[in-house]
Design a protein around this motif. Sequence first.
Motif, PDB file in Angstrom:
ATOM      1  N   LEU A  33     -11.464  -1.310   4.168  1.00 52.43           N
ATOM      2  CA  LEU A  33     -10.089  -1.165   4.315  1.00 52.43           C
ATOM      3  C   LEU A  33      -9.540  -2.252   5.332  1.00 52.43           C
ATOM      4  CD1 LEU A  33      -9.481   2.856   4.402  1.00 52.43           C
ATOM      5  CD2 LEU A  33      -9.028   1.238   2.778  1.00 52.43           C
ATOM      6  N   ASP A  87       0.911  -1.121   0.110  1.00 53.45           N
ATOM      7  CA  ASP A  87      -0.095  -0.108   0.084  1.00 53.45           C
ATOM      8  C   ASP A  87       1.111   1.004  -0.019  1.00 53.45           C
ATOM      9  OD1 ASP A  87      -2.289   1.468  -0.047  1.00 53.45           O
ATOM     10  OD2 ASP A  87      -2.927   1.153   2.009  1.00 53.45           O
ATOM     11  N   CYS A 140      -1.682  -4.445   6.348  1.00 51.30           N
ATOM     12  CA  CYS A 140      -0.806  -3.418   5.877  1.00 51.30           C
ATOM     13  C   CYS A 140      -1.052  -1.815   6.368  1.00 51.30           C
ATOM     14  CB  CYS A 140      -1.007  -3.244   4.270  1.00 51.30           C
ATOM     15  SG  CYS A 140       0.579  -2.438   3.332  1.00 51.30           S
ATOM     16  N   GLU A 141      -2.493  -1.578   6.426  1.00 47.16           N
ATOM     17  CA  GLU A 141      -3.096  -0.556   7.198  1.00 47.16           C
ATOM     18  C   GLU A 141      -2.421  -0.375   8.550  1.00 47.16           C
ATOM     19  OE1 GLU A 141      -4.747   1.760   5.773  1.00 47.16           O
ATOM     20  OE2 GLU A 141      -5.217   0.752   3.907  1.00 47.16           O
ATOM     21  N   SER A 142      -2.340  -1.320   9.491  1.00 46.02           N
ATOM     22  CA  SER A 142      -1.805  -1.348  10.608  1.00 46.02           C
ATOM     23  C   SER A 142      -0.343  -1.006  10.620  1.00 46.02           C
ATOM     24  CB  SER A 142      -2.070  -2.656  11.478  1.00 46.02           C
ATOM     25  OG  SER A 142      -1.332  -2.626  12.600  1.00 46.02           O
ATOM     26  N   ASN A 172      -7.466  -5.235   4.199  1.00 44.75           N
ATOM     27  CA  ASN A 172      -6.180  -4.924   4.164  1.00 44.75           C
ATOM     28  C   ASN A 172      -5.440  -4.669   5.399  1.00 44.75           C
ATOM     29  OD1 ASN A 172      -3.563  -4.991   2.693  1.00 44.75           O
ATOM     30  ND2 ASN A 172      -3.663  -2.849   1.850  1.00 44.75           N
ATOM     31  N   ASP A 214      -5.376  -2.608  -2.285  1.00 51.65           N
ATOM     32  CA  ASP A 214      -6.531  -2.151  -2.284  1.00 51.65           C
ATOM     33  C   ASP A 214      -6.685  -1.831  -4.124  1.00 51.65           C
ATOM     34  OD1 ASP A 214      -4.957   0.086  -3.194  1.00 51.65           O
ATOM     35  OD2 ASP A 214      -5.232   1.197  -1.284  1.00 51.65           O
ATOM     36  N   ASN A 245       1.110   0.764   8.429  1.00 52.97           N
ATOM     37  CA  ASN A 245       1.145   2.248   7.941  1.00 52.97           C
ATOM     38  C   ASN A 245       0.772   2.972   8.957  1.00 52.97           C
ATOM     39  OD1 ASN A 245       1.456   1.392   5.304  1.00 52.97           O
ATOM     40  ND2 ASN A 245      -0.464   1.693   4.638  1.00 52.97           N
TER      41      ASN A 245
END
Length: 297
Positions: free
Chosen positions: A214, A126, A220-222, A217, A185, A224
Motif C-alpha cells: 500500500l 482509490d 492517495c492513502e495519505s 500508493n 491498487d 484518504n
Amino acid sequence: MRPARRSACVDHVRQKFQVSERFACRVLGQHRSTQRKEPRGRADEDALTADIIALASQYGRYGYRRITALLRDAGWAVNVKRVERIWRREGLKVPQKQPKRSRLWLNDGSCIRLRPERPNHVWSYDFVESRTHDGRKFRMLNLIDEFTRECLAIRIDRRLRSTDAIDVLSDQFILRGVPDHIRSDNGPEFVAKAVREWIAAVGARTAYIEPGSLWENGYCESFNAKLRDELLNGEIFYSLAEARIVIEGWRKHYNTKRPHSSLGYRPPAPEVTSWPASPSGAASPATPAVAPGPVMH
C-alpha cells in the motif's frame, strides 16, 4: 521557571506564612526587583489567543504549525514559537504522531517507485467507504495529483463501478489534460479490461502497485487518512445528498486553505485560474481529445 510564576510563588509564601517580602525572597532565592516589575504582554496577545482558540476549535486535528500557517494567511505576522507558547499555555492538545510503518522491499533489496516530477505526471485514485446515519454504506472515489497534492475530484455514490472510474477520469482529462501515469491498487474496478483499454486509448499508462504494498500508493492513502481523520470520523450524514455537499466543501477547503506540511505549509491550490472569456469568433483554448467511454452491456 518563568519570572511571573516565581513572583506568584513569593506572593503565595507571604500570604500563607505571614512573612515579609524580603524574607520570602531570600528563602526562595528570588531577587526582590522581580516583585516590583509587573509583566506586560503584547497589546495583541488577547486577540491572537482568541484566534488561535477559534481555529483550534474549528480544525480539531490541526497542530500549532498548521494553525500558524492559517494565521499568517489571515494577516497575522506571527512566528511558530509564539503560537506554540500560547498553544501550550491554553492547554491545547497537539495531535500525536502516528507510528511509522515499515515498507516492503523487493527480493533483491531494491525499492522501486514511480515518483511524480511535475503536475499531470502521476495521478492516483482509490476508494474510501463510509456510512450514512441509517447504516447504509456509500463509497467515495478520490482522485489526486501526486505532485501538487491537489484533490481533483471525489465521486460519491452508494455503488461505484469501473464505468464510474472512467467517467471521473474523463471529466478531469477534459479540464486538465491527460496525465502520463495513473496509479492505483489492484481493485476490480481499476484492473477491469474496459478501464485499461480506455486509459491506453487516451495516451496514458496505468501504474498498478504490487499486491500488499500500500505504501506504493502512499499519496492517495495519505489523503484518504486525512479525509477520514479530519471529516468522516467527526460527521454524521443523514442522507447521501448531505454527504456530497459536506465532503465537496471539505475538498475545496483542502485544496485552497488547508496548509500542507510537504508544501511548506501552503495549500495545494491556493488560487483557481479561469480562462478569460473569448471574443466572438475567436478560437477557444484547445481541449484534449478524450476517447469515448465504453458501452457496458
